[in-house]
Write a protein that holds these residues in place. Structure first.
Motif, PDB file in Angstrom:
ATOM      1  N   VAL A 330       0.840  -1.202   0.000  1.00  0.00           N
ATOM      2  CA  VAL A 330       0.000   0.000   0.000  1.00  0.00           C
ATOM      3  C   VAL A 330       0.876   1.254   0.000  1.00  0.00           C
ATOM      4  O   VAL A 330       2.066   1.200   0.318  1.00  0.00           O
ATOM      5  CB  VAL A 330      -0.937   0.020   1.228  1.00  0.00           C
ATOM      6  CG1 VAL A 330      -1.835  -1.211   1.244  1.00  0.00           C
ATOM      7  CG2 VAL A 330      -0.141   0.095   2.526  1.00  0.00           C
ATOM      8  N   GLU A 331       0.264   2.380  -0.361  1.00  0.00           N
ATOM      9  CA  GLU A 331       1.007   3.639  -0.325  1.00  0.00           C
ATOM     10  C   GLU A 331       1.156   4.153   1.094  1.00  0.00           C
ATOM     11  O   GLU A 331       2.229   4.610   1.494  1.00  0.00           O
ATOM     12  CB  GLU A 331       0.321   4.679  -1.204  1.00  0.00           C
ATOM     13  CG  GLU A 331       0.441   4.386  -2.702  1.00  0.00           C
ATOM     14  CD  GLU A 331      -0.084   5.522  -3.548  1.00  0.00           C
ATOM     15  OE1 GLU A 331      -0.541   6.542  -2.968  1.00  0.00           O
ATOM     16  OE2 GLU A 331      -0.047   5.402  -4.785  1.00  0.00           O
ATOM     17  N   ASP A 332       0.081   4.066   1.880  1.00  0.00           N
ATOM     18  CA  ASP A 332       0.115   4.605   3.237  1.00  0.00           C
ATOM     19  C   ASP A 332      -0.777   3.759   4.147  1.00  0.00           C
ATOM     20  O   ASP A 332      -2.007   3.896   4.104  1.00  0.00           O
ATOM     21  CB  ASP A 332      -0.360   6.058   3.246  1.00  0.00           C
ATOM     22  CG  ASP A 332      -0.399   6.656   4.641  1.00  0.00           C
ATOM     23  OD1 ASP A 332       0.274   6.106   5.545  1.00  0.00           O
ATOM     24  OD2 ASP A 332      -1.112   7.660   4.839  1.00  0.00           O
ATOM     25  N   PRO A 333      -0.191   2.876   4.957  1.00  0.00           N
ATOM     26  CA  PRO A 333      -1.014   2.024   5.822  1.00  0.00           C
ATOM     27  C   PRO A 333      -1.950   2.806   6.731  1.00  0.00           C
ATOM     28  O   PRO A 333      -3.079   2.370   6.994  1.00  0.00           O
ATOM     29  CB  PRO A 333       0.030   1.250   6.627  1.00  0.00           C
ATOM     30  CG  PRO A 333       1.249   1.245   5.779  1.00  0.00           C
ATOM     31  CD  PRO A 333       1.250   2.561   5.067  1.00  0.00           C
ATOM     32  N   ALA A 334      -1.522   3.955   7.219  1.00  0.00           N
ATOM     33  CA  ALA A 334      -2.342   4.718   8.174  1.00  0.00           C
ATOM     34  C   ALA A 334      -3.649   5.183   7.558  1.00  0.00           C
ATOM     35  O   ALA A 334      -4.689   5.213   8.229  1.00  0.00           O
ATOM     36  CB  ALA A 334      -1.540   5.906   8.704  1.00  0.00           C
ATOM     37  N   SER A 335      -3.637   5.570   6.291  1.00  0.00           N
ATOM     38  CA  SER A 335      -4.868   6.024   5.648  1.00  0.00           C
ATOM     39  C   SER A 335      -5.653   4.873   5.039  1.00  0.00           C
ATOM     40  O   SER A 335      -6.874   4.967   4.859  1.00  0.00           O
ATOM     41  CB  SER A 335      -4.544   7.064   4.570  1.00  0.00           C
ATOM     42  OG  SER A 335      -3.700   6.508   3.569  1.00  0.00           O
TER      43      SER A 335
END
Length: 353
Positions: A330-335
């Motif tokens: 993924v590009e950004d796990p948090a989002s």
């Protein structure tokens, strides 16, 4: 860990060592077929402190379970966590280590039942500590080989060598490309501007229920039918002969052969920094595990689909199957994670923490 050991045994440990868990990016069920694998270590650690103990005995404490077990060094396996530690002590003794008795303290933050190899982390940490304590002249590859021997020969789980190798030789933030036949390996950078996310499905992973042994037996039967030493000797050009095998040997073999090819293609994608292609290979790998190797579960399949729907470039079952985790690129796990969690309340984000 030194403090825990001293509290338990009123002595200073002779050695303290640790080893990480792992997630596999590509190359599932290929290691015991002499194939290619592409795992990466995770920042979860098992730590082992040990020192001399009563003659002929092992006394070990697992902080996670809050229990201490004692057993004779020559005792058979009992089907519990101590088997993994005692198995390592026994293989070290077979290699000439002078162990009269041993005390062990263990602590770990590796999630249990997640399919990220808590057993290999324990084996490698134990063998590293034994190496330090006893001055054993064994390198990191030998540590991995002894760990596999302990698990297959003493514990009774006929595992491949991938987990022990990446726990012993892997570098955080990099993939370990391993040829399990030759044990040649090299480290590769993971895709830039992307991250790995490991998500527990909520279904505990358990290889000891028989499915793993059955798959391995099916692979051996297929190799025998095709008159090869291992399925590693086959390639995609052999698929017509492979698919002429009876069910399910044909599909089991197709998975191994195509998964080996996916690892090689994945290495090429990493080398040129192609995250999109690497993600596509992850999706193909999951479909093969689901349809040809039959080690996935509906909960896992649904989680993979949700991961992709919410923007993952790739997602797949990681580990031996029958529960456990998926890994997603993924590009950004948090989002990305909140949308996935909303659809799968039983799932939990294992990595990043």
């Amino acid at each position: 860990m030194s403090a825990l050991f001293s509290e338990l045994f009123a002595a200073i440990p002779a050695a303290v060592a640790r080893a990480p868990a792992r997630a596999n990016l590509l190359g599932e069920h290929t290691d015991y077929n002499d194939g290619f694998v592409l795992p990466t270590p995770l920042p979860y650690l098992t730590t082992v402190a040990l020192g001399p103990g009563p003659a002929g005995m092992i006394e070990a404490h697992a902080a996670r379970f809050g229990e201490t077990k004692t057993r004779a060094l020559d005792a058979p396996p009992a089907g519990d966590w101590l088997d993994y530690v005692l198995g390592c002590v026994r293989v070290a003794m077979q290699e000439g280590a002078a162990v009269e008795g041993v005390r062990v303290a263990i602590d770990s933050d590796v999630p249990m039942g997640a399919g990220i190899s808590s057993s290999a982390a324990l084996e490698v940490a134990t063998l590293r500590a034994l190496r330090e304590w006893l001055g054993l002249e064994i390198d990191d590859v030998q540590v991995a080989k002894l760990g596999q021997r302990a698990e297959s020969g003493y514990v009774g789980m006929p595992c491949g060598i991938m987990d022990q190798m990446v726990s012993s030789l892997g570098t955080p933030g990099q993939a370990l490309f391993l040829d399990t036949r030759s044990l040649e390996y090299r480290l590769l950078a993971l895709p830039a501007n992307h991250a790995l996310a490991v998500v527990h499905s909520g279904v505990a992973h358990r290889l000891t229920d028989g499915g793993y042994r059955q798959r391995r037996s099916e692979c051996e039967a297929a190799a025998s039918a095709l008159t090869v030493k291992s399925l590693r000797e086959l390639d995609v050009a052999d698929l017509p002969a492979i698919m002429a095998l009876p069910e399910p040997l044909n599909r089991r073999t197709r998975h191994v052969v195509t998964e080996n090819r996916r690892v090689l293609d994945g290495v090429a994608a990493l080398e040129r920094g192609d995250a999109v292609e690497f993600g596509r290979l992850m999706v193909e790998s999951h479909a093969s595990q689901r349809d040809d190797y039959n080690v996935s579960l509906p909960e896992i399949d649904a989680l993979v689909e949700t991961a992709l729907k919410h923007g993952a470039l790739g997602a797949r079952l990681t580990g031996g199957g029958f529960g456990g985790c998926i890994i997603a690129l993924v590009e950004d796990p948090a989002s990305w994670w909140p949308a996935v969690a909303a659809e799968h309340p039983a799932a939990r984000l294992v990595y990043p923490r």
